[in-house]
Design a protein around this motif. Structure first.
Motif, PDB file in Angstrom:
ATOM      1  N   ARG A  97      17.898   9.390  14.357  1.00  9.95           N
ATOM      2  CA  ARG A  97      18.878   9.909  13.386  1.00  9.95           C
ATOM      3  C   ARG A  97      18.986   8.975  12.182  1.00  9.95           C
ATOM      4  NH1 ARG A  97      22.886  13.494  14.582  1.00  9.95           N
ATOM      5  NH2 ARG A  97      24.487  12.135  13.710  1.00  9.95           N
ATOM      6  N   GLN A  98      18.945   7.672  12.437  1.00 10.92           N
ATOM      7  CA  GLN A  98      18.994   6.712  11.330  1.00 10.92           C
ATOM      8  C   GLN A  98      17.743   6.832  10.472  1.00 10.92           C
ATOM      9  OE1 GLN A  98      21.632   4.775  10.445  1.00 10.92           O
ATOM     10  NE2 GLN A  98      20.423   4.382   8.617  1.00 10.92           N
ATOM     11  N   ASP A 100      16.019   9.530   9.982  1.00 10.31           N
ATOM     12  CA  ASP A 100      16.180  10.751   9.175  1.00 10.31           C
ATOM     13  C   ASP A 100      17.081  10.485   7.978  1.00 10.31           C
ATOM     14  OD1 ASP A 100      14.572  12.089  10.954  1.00 10.31           O
ATOM     15  OD2 ASP A 100      16.243  13.024  12.053  1.00 10.31           O
ATOM     16  N   ARG A 101      18.182   9.762   8.201  1.00 13.35           N
ATOM     17  CA  ARG A 101      19.086   9.437   7.075  1.00 13.35           C
ATOM     18  C   ARG A 101      18.381   8.551   6.054  1.00 13.35           C
ATOM     19  NH1 ARG A 101      23.069   9.261  11.138  1.00 13.35           N
ATOM     20  NH2 ARG A 101      22.777   7.044  11.433  1.00 13.35           N
ATOM     21  N   ASP A 102      17.616   7.578   6.539  1.00 12.58           N
ATOM     22  CA  ASP A 102      16.877   6.695   5.633  1.00 12.58           C
ATOM     23  C   ASP A 102      15.849   7.481   4.825  1.00 12.58           C
ATOM     24  OD1 ASP A 102      18.334   4.561   6.552  1.00 12.58           O
ATOM     25  OD2 ASP A 102      16.756   3.799   7.883  1.00 12.58           O
ATOM     26  N   ASN A 105      17.684   9.354   2.129  1.00 11.23           N
ATOM     27  CA  ASN A 105      18.101   8.413   1.078  1.00 11.23           C
ATOM     28  C   ASN A 105      16.918   7.949   0.246  1.00 11.23           C
ATOM     29  OD1 ASN A 105      20.793   8.514   1.761  1.00 11.23           O
ATOM     30  ND2 ASN A 105      20.684   6.758   3.137  1.00 11.23           N
TER      31      ASN A 105
END
Length: 171
Positions: A97-98, A100-102, A105
């Motif tokens: 999940r991190q 995907d967020r990175d 961004n």
């Protein structure tokens, strides 16, 4: 024998109940991130160490009837293996999940940088056009120098250059 009723084609079927339980992936993901954040703290390591020390001390020092896990501590090994088998996938889910967020961004930063570069190139072209335009504009110093040269020519009485336009007063 009762005949089976034929399903009508103009009526939708009743939804089947899924075999597996349904869940909201977002809620589960947030839950796994909270667990992963907790497992990665010193507080978790401290509590885990305290539990293991109490477990081992109890099963060594307690009277024979009160012990629940004898020396090779099979039950403790099972509990720690179970904890690790759940912790590893939850940590991996939180990392995914991190990632995907990175990735989102990074894509937003890339688009923002592309816009900034395009804006900078546009402004550079505009400034270059303004400089070229200003190069053709008569400045105050240039006009003063031209007027000073004309005044000197008039004082010396030099003839006007060929093709000069006559003014109304000269006629």
């Amino acid at each position: 024998m009762a005949e089976r009723e034929r399903p009508r084609l103009d009526v939708p079927r009743a939804p089947r109940r899924p075999l597996l339980p349904t869940y909201d992936p977002e809620v589960f993901g947030q839950f796994s991130e909270r667990i992963a954040r907790f497992i990665g703290t010193g507080r978790f390591l401290l509590w885990m160490t305290v539990v293991i020390i109490v477990w081992v001390a109890w099963n060594i020092l307690a009277p024979a009837g009160w012990k629940f896990d004898e020396y090779p501590f099979i039950f403790l090994t099972l509990a720690l293996s179970l904890q690790a088998s759940y912790a590893a996938p939850l940590i991996l889910l939180a990392q995914n999940r991190q990632d995907d967020r990175d990735r989102v961004n990074l894509e937003q930063d890339r688009k923002r940088n592309e816009r900034s570069i395009a804006d900078t190139e546009y402004l550079t072209r505009e400034i270059a056009a303004l400089r070229m335009g200003l190069g053709e504009v008569a400045t105050r110093d240039w006009i003063r120098s031209e007027l000073a040269e004309l005044a000197k020519e008039l004082e010396r009485g030099e003839p006007e250059p060929a093709g000069a336009v006559e003014s109304d007063q000269d006629r």
